[in-house]
Design a protein around this motif. Structure first.
Motif, mmCIF file in Angstrom:
data_model
loop_
_atom_site.group_PDB
_atom_site.id
_atom_site.type_symbol
_atom_site.label_atom_id
_atom_site.label_comp_id
_atom_site.label_asym_id
_atom_site.label_seq_id
_atom_site.Cartn_x
_atom_site.Cartn_y
_atom_site.Cartn_z
ATOM 1 N N VAL A 160 -1.235 -2.312 8.658
ATOM 2 C CA VAL A 160 -2.482 -1.961 8.329
ATOM 3 C C VAL A 160 -2.931 -2.217 6.911
ATOM 4 O O VAL A 160 -2.411 -1.612 5.754
ATOM 5 C CB VAL A 160 -2.994 -0.615 8.794
ATOM 6 N N ARG A 174 -9.740 -1.340 11.939
ATOM 7 C CA ARG A 174 -8.787 -2.046 10.701
ATOM 8 C C ARG A 174 -8.261 -3.479 10.869
ATOM 9 O O ARG A 174 -8.123 -3.714 12.028
ATOM 10 C CB ARG A 174 -7.665 -1.003 10.447
ATOM 11 N N LEU A 230 -5.095 -1.981 3.755
ATOM 12 C CA LEU A 230 -6.086 -0.880 3.191
ATOM 13 C C LEU A 230 -6.549 -1.310 1.733
ATOM 14 O O LEU A 230 -5.866 -1.874 0.950
ATOM 15 C CB LEU A 230 -5.349 0.547 3.133
#
Length: 335
Positions: free
Chosen positions: A157, A150, A159
């Protein structure tokens, strides 16, 4: 989300719990009534559907209407709590999370944002704090969820929008799992005994269908190699210990039996090994599944591949396939 239909779709929300408390009256009286018996039949079917791994989106309403559906959710949780089997609790948590998620993805964007917000996920922000992310993806085996795969910036993180939605399901599962098992009075468990006995029998049958008795000759080469290394007195890397422990737990070995496997390791420590095995087996709340073949390859644990390895993508799939082949050979030779 205020009407009974919404509460039936998302029965893990606080409003649904309040609704049940206000509507239920005296629990013992309800359970002994004709309505209670009907609700218990539906609740028992709800639990058995989880064992059969049915598609929750196709299971419809449990009961005559949304109100009864909410009560069967409550009773289903009581049933599995009286049985108190980790695998059953995990299955129910997964089933109910998928069921709620099947409704969630059909909501309009505004409602999706509100529901996600209720479980602690902000769909308007395409990131999650690393700590929150790691806490969510523990049970997820797909390589794409691994933190090393990632993009991480400033402790967050990144996404994709659809990935954020997927994690809503995992968050729902975690919420449901955290609240189980319930503390159910013994008197109530006695009333539920006819239903819990039926579910326990179905649970045993399901376990036999999936794995049957432990058959070491059906272990995949990677697992056999790990066991050979341990019994030869070789220290395993952490991921090797995890893979071996999770696999043995998944096929039905007890904590004591798994600990016994590690006793010949040079660095064997009983209390530490017991702690690690119990953690992986689900005592801390999350029951882990053995890593996939892809993950085993990534960590250099995929060894001595054979012909059967080409047919599967997971060590547990290898085990089930090989057991069927061995059983077929035994039956054939006995004719």
């Amino acid at each position: 989300m205020v009407d009974v239909q919404d509460l039936a779709r998302y029965p893990f929300l606080e409003e649904a719990q309040d609704y049940v408390r206000n509507e239920s009256g005296t629990l013992n009286l309800i359970l002994r009534s004709e309505l209670g018996k009907s609700l218990l039949e539906h609740a028992s079917r709800r639990v058995r559907d989880t064992l059969a791994q049915k598609n929750p989106a196709e299971c419809g309403v449990y009961g005559r209407d949304a109100k009864e559906d909410i009560f069967t959710y409550v009773l289903a949780r009581m049933l599995v709590s009286c049985i108190n089997d980790r695998m059953l609790i995990e299955r129910l948590s997964q089933f109910e999370a998928r069921r709620a998620y099947s409704w969630f993805v059909r909501e309009d964007r505004e409602r999706m944002v509100r529901i996600a917000e209720r479980v602690g996920i902000d769909l308007e922000r395409p990131t999650l704090p690393v700590v929150a992310y790691v806490g969510l993806i523990g049970p997820l085996n797909d390589e794409r969820w691994r933190l090393v795969n990632r993009r991480v910036e400033n402790g967050h993180v990144s996404l994709l929008p659809e990935e954020m939605q997927e994690l809503v399901e995992e968050r729902i599962r975690a919420i449901i799992r955290e609240r189980l098992p319930l503390t159910v009075p013994e008197e109530v468990c006695r009333i539920l005994r006819p239903y819990t006995d039926e579910i326990a029998a179905a649970l045993q049958q399901r376990a036999l269908e999936e794995f049957g008795e432990v058959d070491e000759s059906s272990f995949p080469p990677c697992i056999a190699a790990l066991i050979k290394a341990v019994t030869a007195g070789t220290n395993l890397p952490h991921v090797g210990r995890f893979a071996l422990t999770a696999f043995l737990h998944n096929i039905g070995l007890s904590t004591t039996q798994i600990v016994a496997v590690f006793q010949r390791a040079p660095d064997f420590d009983l209390s530490m090994t017991m702690y690690q095995v119990e953690h992986i087996s689900g005592r801390a709340g999350t029951e882990y599944t053995a890593p996939s073949c892809a993950t085993m390859r990534t960590h250099g644990l995929c060894v001595r591949r054979d012909e059967a390895c080409e047919k599967v993508s997971h060590p547990l799939s290898y085990y089930k396939w090989k057991k069927k082949q061995n059983l077929y050979k035994v039956r054939k030779s006995s004719r």
